[in-house]
Scaffold this active site. Structure first.
Site, PDB file in Angstrom:
ATOM      1  N   HIS A 321      -1.104 -19.242 -15.779  1.00  0.00           N
ATOM      2  CA  HIS A 321      -2.222 -18.314 -15.691  1.00  0.00           C
ATOM      3  C   HIS A 321      -2.432 -17.529 -16.983  1.00  0.00           C
ATOM      4  CE1 HIS A 321      -2.086 -19.057 -11.342  1.00  0.00           C
ATOM      5  NE2 HIS A 321      -3.333 -18.661 -11.362  1.00  0.00           N
ATOM      6  N   GLY A 322      -1.399 -17.399 -17.789  1.00  0.00           N
ATOM      7  CA  GLY A 322      -1.596 -16.710 -19.056  1.00  0.00           C
ATOM      8  C   GLY A 322      -0.313 -16.141 -19.610  1.00  0.00           C
TER       9      GLY A 322
END
Lengths: 483, 301
Positions: A321-322
């Site tokens: 997701h990051g």
């Protein structure tokens, strides 16, 4: 061009008219050009280059794998293909983060690469990896037509946020001749409208509540933090599932059925069930291509191996997701929930009996409540701007001291409605009740079609008028665009 | 395909019919529920005023039009909107002129020192305009600002979504948005920060920080007055600690020979007459309004 923009409606209409008018032989080409054109509107030419590169590499590796019977060579091509995809994804997702960190340490100014974005890259690289794995495992035959394969990778309704389609599900549909079907078209248009409704009416109306709290967490304690967290939990669901419905609806218009990605996840009775209902194409992907290989590797450790595989799988999902510790903690929390459930399951029945929760009906709602709160708790780390903010929320969410000596109307106005007046909450709550009734009654599109003409048309008009009147005036981007 | 097109056409027609019915019903309800009807009254009634007071909260709070009327014998109305910028004031002026209510005088109370500088406390207030968007002059303003696209321009319910709160609930009224018959919004209490207020001068002002949009709106405001032969009086209201001489000089330079300038920035220094640093309380507004009235009376002579 986003799905909830006027330009997208016009784009969809023009492409469909052209699609309808040309022959089957050229339809794939039209959809491919439209998909690349759609991607090009993001004004990041390198993204188109990346898409072409991933497409070409996975296509070539797929063909190489089948042309060789030697297991070692086949494995080598699988590794070349998948590691290139992973490297490209990692580079695009984490280069800006690494560059920013390095610049901070060295005291340098940012260069252009810090503005890199990776919209859609995750989805098509995941799709390429699943394609290569399925060929390696001989589940699927490689696609020999490069154009069709390129379309499988780039088909615009699912390009930016999925669903992540398996080759076996999507490739055959892309090769089928198109025949206009009134029911499919109607169902596609209705699904698209429904998705738009979920996004612009429900999700966008919830967004200001979550934003107000999570952009200023230190100004709040107790009840407002609960309101902000629940608002975000619902916002992210309606935002993402709205997008998926729009993608599936647009797919249906072209006669292509895309996978279901959400199945009322907040009504799940356990975290495992939640993941069978939430972002289904992604959870299937991580289950098949991360969890299962890890579980196989660690099978000698038995239950401990399974638990470790679950935790690592979800940590990876968080990292995907990051580059933020919040996402990693969110992933770890889900991994821990699932790992813990593998230990808890054998004692479940006796605990229910001891707590006298073993009567029918009752445990289900109790479980839904617990599962919803566990997922909402994990969303705190996903949404908070920093881990410090998330820890603040965790420490203060159950602090109700500030409710003492306050009138109920003051608590409702300030802590629940967040001084936004009753109207937003009224609209949101009414819509949520309406949606839950629709769900509770098991209403599907077919229910609508079974109504008499007057009622059916009344429903169509009602949806359109509600959409027009209650869509939130400020437009918010789709949350999952960034992933 | 034919069946689909026919059904879509029929659905569109039904939608347009219902959209218009709901739109008409809602626009009536909006107007009935509107708390601030000042602009609505200007657009829809025949009542004309000789003087309009425009500006942000410094206009709305600091000027009592009844007092000006008493001294000048001219009818006066306050159409100042708290939290708004010069872009918005220019558009309100345009609506007044467009509805055939061109006055003799316009009093523009400027925000020292934010009149030409982008800042979060002053903005273009769409909430004032959206409830009245079915009136031509307001719709034209919103259209010019790009508030509509092909959908929003033609679908009434879609336009109404901006003021859905007014449809369901009456506008909230509290002590901060109480409006007098003359349009003024006086404050008869003290701000939270009243006790920490310190009297003084703020001399800093830099033209480099000015916003080109606000600057051109300011010029447009002056042009609108000149073109329609309205006497524009730019007023510098009293400030407890933020009067900037550099700012006053800048406005004087921009309005040279095109507007009259009345500097009341140092006129009142008694803390008891202030609500906060930049606004007078009700008693202070009466004193300032008297001074403004006398200034206009002198002009008439």
């Amino acid at each position: 061009m986003t799905f909830n923009s006027l330009s997208y409606f016009i784009f969809l209409l023009v492409i469909y008219l052209l699609f309808y008018l040309i022959s089957d032989r050229r339809r794939w080409l039209l959809l491919l050009i439209a998909s690349y054109g759609f991607y090009a509107t993001l004004r990041a030419p390198y993204l188109l280059a990346v898409l072409l590169m991933v497409t070409a590499i996975s296509y070539a590796c797929g063909l190489r794998m089948t042309s060789n019977q030697d297991e070692a060579i086949r494995k080598r091509w699988l590794w070349i293909g998948t590691s290139t995809c992973v490297a490209i994804l990692a580079l695009l997702k984490y280069l800006p983060f690494l560059e920013a960190k390095t610049n901070t340490i060295l005291g340098l100014k940012s260069t252009t690469s810090s503005t890199l974005i990776s919209i859609g890259v995750s989805y098509f690289t995941f799709q390429a990896i699943s394609y290569l794995s399925d060929i390696y495992l001989e589940i699927e035959e490689p696609e020999r037509h490069f154009g069709i394969y390129a379309l499988y990778m780039a088909f615009f309704p699912k390009l930016l946020q999925g669903p992540i389609e398996r080759a076996g599900d999507l490739l055959p549909q892309l090769k089928q001749p198109y025949k206009f079907d009134y029911d499919t078209m109607r169902s596609g248009m209705l699904l698209f409208t429904w998705g738009l409704f979920k996004k612009v009416v429900v999700a966008d109306r919830l967004a200001p509540y979550a934003d107000q709290i999570y952009n200023n967490v230190h100004d709040y304690k107790g009840l407002p933090l609960i309101v902000g967290t629940y608002a975000y939990a619902l916002q992210i669901y309606f935002d993402f599932s709205g997008y998926t419905d729009m993608a599936r609806g647009a797919g249906s218009i072209f006669g292509i059925s895309l996978s279901e990605n959400f199945r009322s996840p907040y009504l799940a009775t356990s975290i495992a069930e939640f993941w069978r209902r939430w972002h289904i194409s992604f959870s299937r992907w991580i289950l098949d291509y991360i969890f299962r290989p890890l579980q196989m590797t660690w099978r000698k450790w038995g239950q401990k191996g399974t638990a470790a595989a679950l935790i690592l799988t979800f940590a990876i999902s968080g990292i995907w997701h990051g580059a933020s510790s919040g996402f990693v903690i969110w992933g770890l929390l889900h991994g821990i929930y699932l790992a813990a459930s593998t230990y808890y399951r054998p004692y479940q029945k006796s605990i229910y009996k001891w707590l006298r929760l073993d009567k029918k009906q009752w445990p289900d709602w109790w479980k839904v409540f617990i599962t919803f709160n566990l997922t909402s708790f994990a969303w705190i780390y996903f949404r908070a701007i920093s881990v410090n903010d998330a820890l603040y929320v965790t420490n203060n969410i159950l602090s109700f001291k500030n409710l003492i000596n306050r009138s109920i109307s003051d608590i409702i106005a300030k802590d629940i409605l967040l001084e936004k007046g009753g109207i937003n909450a009224f609209i949101i709550v009414s819509l949520l009740i309406m949606l839950s009734i629709i769900h509770q009654r098991g209403w599907k599109q077919s229910t609508l079609y079974n109504l008499n003409t007057t009622m059916r048309w009344f429903c169509y008009l009602l949806i359109l008028l509600l959409l027009s009147l209650f869509s939130y005036p400020s437009t918010y981007n789709f949350i999952y665009y960034q992933f | 395909m034919q069946k689909l097109i026919l059904k879509l056409l029929l659905l569109s027609i039904l939608f347009i019919v219902f959209d218009n019915i709901i739109g008409i019903a809602m626009s009536r309800r909006i107007v009935n529920n509107l708390h601030d009807k000042r602009l609505y009254n200007i657009i829809t009634t025949d009542k004309k005023y000789s003087i309009y007071v425009l500006g942000s909260s410094r206009a709305a709070r600091n000027v009592n039009c009844s007092e000006i009327e008493k001294i000048t014998g001219l009818s006066a109305y306050n159409i100042g909107y708290p939290g708004t910028n010069i872009e918005f004031h220019a558009d309100i002026l345009y609506s007044i002129i467009k509805s055939g209510k061109t006055p003799k005088y316009i009093l523009l109370l400027v925000d020292s020192t934010y009149e030409l500088i982008d800042n979060t406390s002053l903005s273009y207030n769409y909430d004032v305009l959206y409830p009245l968007q079915h009136y031509g002059s307001v719709r034209e303003l919103l259209d010019k600002r790009g508030a509509y696209n092909i959908f929003t321009k033609n679908i009434t319910t879609f336009k109404m979504r901006h003021c859905i709160n007014i449809i369901i609930h009456k506008d909230l009224t509290d002590s901060l948005n109480k409006i007098n018959n003359d349009g003024s919004m006086p404050l008869n209490f003290r701000s939270k920060n009243y006790n920490t207020m310190v009297y003084g001068n703020n001399t800093s002002y830099s033209t480099a920080t000015e916003s080109p949009i606000l600057l051109s709106s300011f010029k447009r405001f002056i042009e609108l007055c000149n073109y329609n032969k309205i006497k524009l009086i730019i007023i510098f209201p009293p400030n407890y600690n933020m009067a900037s001489h550099k700012f006053i000089e800048r406005i004087k330079y921009l309005a040279a020979n095109k507007a009259l300038l009345a500097d009341f920035s140092m006129q009142i220094s008694d803390k008891r007459l202030f609500y906060d640093n930049s606004h007078l309380n009700e008693n202070g507004s009466l004193i300032l309004s008297r001074e403004i009235g006398l200034y206009i009376r002198k002009l008439q002579q």
